[in-house]
Scaffold this active site. Structure first.
Site, PDB file in Angstrom:
ATOM      1  N   ARG A 167      -1.323  -9.617  12.975  1.00  0.00           N
ATOM      2  CA  ARG A 167      -1.855  -8.549  12.104  1.00  0.00           C
ATOM      3  C   ARG A 167      -2.626  -9.132  10.918  1.00  0.00           C
ATOM      4  NH1 ARG A 167       3.569  -6.036  11.192  1.00  0.00           N
ATOM      5  NH2 ARG A 167       2.671  -4.617   9.685  1.00  0.00           N
TER       6      ARG A 167
ATOM      7  N   ARG B  95      11.100  -1.677  11.523  1.00  0.00           N
ATOM      8  CA  ARG B  95       9.776  -1.432  12.097  1.00  0.00           C
ATOM      9  C   ARG B  95       9.502  -2.458  13.171  1.00  0.00           C
ATOM     10  NH1 ARG B  95       4.649  -0.254   8.264  1.00  0.00           N
ATOM     11  NH2 ARG B  95       3.609  -1.395   9.927  1.00  0.00           N
TER      12      ARG B  95
ATOM     13  N   ARG C 292      -9.916   0.693   8.532  1.00  0.00           N
ATOM     14  CA  ARG C 292      -9.552  -0.693   8.834  1.00  0.00           C
ATOM     15  C   ARG C 292     -10.677  -1.451   9.506  1.00  0.00           C
ATOM     16  NH1 ARG C 292      -3.655   0.429   8.917  1.00  0.00           N
ATOM     17  NH2 ARG C 292      -2.517  -1.527   8.849  1.00  0.00           N
TER      18      ARG C 292
ATOM     19  N   LYS D 202       0.823  -1.217   0.000  1.00  0.00           N
ATOM     20  CA  LYS D 202       0.000   0.000   0.000  1.00  0.00           C
ATOM     21  C   LYS D 202       0.853   1.262   0.000  1.00  0.00           C
ATOM     22  CE  LYS D 202      -2.326  -0.835   3.884  1.00  0.00           C
ATOM     23  NZ  LYS D 202      -2.120  -2.214   4.327  1.00  0.00           N
TER      24      LYS D 202
ATOM     25  N   ARG E  22      11.033  -6.164   5.414  1.00  0.00           N
ATOM     26  CA  ARG E  22      10.874  -4.764   5.810  1.00  0.00           C
ATOM     27  C   ARG E  22      11.334  -4.569   7.257  1.00  0.00           C
ATOM     28  NH1 ARG E  22       4.916  -2.384   5.169  1.00  0.00           N
ATOM     29  NH2 ARG E  22       4.535  -3.668   6.982  1.00  0.00           N
TER      30      ARG E  22
HETATM   31  P1  AMP Z   1       0.397   0.423   8.855  1.00  0.00           P
HETATM   32  O1  AMP Z   1       1.602   1.287   8.740  1.00  0.00           O
HETATM   33  O2  AMP Z   1      -0.772   0.947   8.046  1.00  0.00           O
HETATM   34  O3  AMP Z   1       0.676  -1.024   8.576  1.00  0.00           O
HETATM   35  O4  AMP Z   1      -0.082   0.500  10.378  1.00  0.00           O
HETATM   36  C1  AMP Z   1       0.727   0.027  11.441  1.00  0.00           C
HETATM   37  C2  AMP Z   1      -0.113  -0.226  12.673  1.00  0.00           C
HETATM   38  O5  AMP Z   1      -0.742   1.003  13.098  1.00  0.00           O
HETATM   39  C3  AMP Z   1      -1.274  -1.192  12.472  1.00  0.00           C
HETATM   40  O6  AMP Z   1      -0.882  -2.555  12.625  1.00  0.00           O
HETATM   41  C4  AMP Z   1      -2.242  -0.748  13.572  1.00  0.00           C
HETATM   42  O7  AMP Z   1      -1.828  -1.216  14.836  1.00  0.00           O
HETATM   43  C5  AMP Z   1      -2.067   0.767  13.572  1.00  0.00           C
HETATM   44  N1  AMP Z   1      -3.014   1.417  12.651  1.00  0.00           N
HETATM   45  C6  AMP Z   1      -2.736   2.065  11.481  1.00  0.00           C
HETATM   46  N2  AMP Z   1      -3.853   2.516  10.896  1.00  0.00           N
HETATM   47  C7  AMP Z   1      -4.885   2.127  11.702  1.00  0.00           C
HETATM   48  C8  AMP Z   1      -6.295   2.257  11.623  1.00  0.00           C
HETATM   49  N3  AMP Z   1      -6.880   2.861  10.581  1.00  0.00           N
HETATM   50  N4  AMP Z   1      -7.026   1.731  12.634  1.00  0.00           N
HETATM   51  C9  AMP Z   1      -6.458   1.113  13.688  1.00  0.00           C
HETATM   52  N5  AMP Z   1      -5.142   0.936  13.818  1.00  0.00           N
HETATM   53  C10 AMP Z   1      -4.350   1.438  12.831  1.00  0.00           C
END
Ligand code: AMP
Length: 191
Positions: A145, A134, A89, A14, A128
């Protein structure tokens, strides 16, 4: 306005594809994951709260993320549109996004769902984790996840499909090939 949701499991690409979409279509990037990581680095109240969930591979509660997103949209007006990366999400977040955009007299134009096999997702996230450090890209959290994605996020596909806004894109192959598929779709969207 071309408001695009880029949707898919963790590790589906993404973020990478968002960057390419932004440079071609001049959209503003809104990545809730990135905003949350910044909040964590700045040790804000929201960051400290979010950290507990992110480190365990859980979603940050809807009320926190929705309030954060509403605040970002309030302060960032973008003429051409937004690309939402990692938001919504949950179904509740999808409904909240519709409400927030409606208040701005706009709406979601397309949801691009990047489809990638689970083994590939795991491999990409492990890589990654090594390259970018990360903290949530480790073996235990990755499986958690993916399960959270299947249970809480994937049902949103039906939400957008019913509205005629869901477009699936094969997320395998080179970054350029995937982007070509996306651009082909976006070039033919009539708003
Ligand atoms: P990402 O970088 O989009 O993979 O997000 C990393 C982590 O941030 C996710 O695994 C969630 O714990 C949290 N997170 C990011 N976006 C959301 C969202 N829209 N709702 C809830 N948690 C989020």
């Amino acid at each position: 306005m071309l408001n695009v949701i880029i949707f898919g499991a963790p590790g589906c690409g993404k973020g990478t594809q968002s960057e390419l979409i932004i440079s071609k279509y001049r959209l503003c990037h809104i990545s809730t994951g990135e905003i949350l990581r910044e909040e964590i680095n700045r040790r804000t109240e929201l960051g400290n709260e979010a950290k507990k969930y992110i480190e365990r591979g859980h979603l940050v509660p809807d009320e926190l993320v929705v309030a954060m997103l509403a605040d970002v949209l309030e302060h960032r007006s973008c003429e051409k549109g937004y690309i939402f990366d990692g938001f919504p999400r949950t179904l509740a977040q999808g409904e909240a996004l519709d409400r927030i955009l409606k208040e701005k007299n706009t709406s979601v134009a397309v949801t691009l769902s990047l489809e990638v096999d689970e083994e590939v997702l795991v491999e990409r996230m492990l890589k990654r984790g090594e390259e970018k450090g990360r903290s949530d890209d480790n073996r235990e959290t990755i499986y958690k996840r993916l399960a959270v994605y299947r249970e809480q996020t994937e049902p949103l596909k039906e939400y957008y499909r019913k509205k005629g806004k869901l477009f699936t894109v094969k997320g395998s192959g080179s970054v350029e090939d995937i982007f070509e598929r996306i651009a082909e779709l976006l070039d033919h969207i009539t708003l």
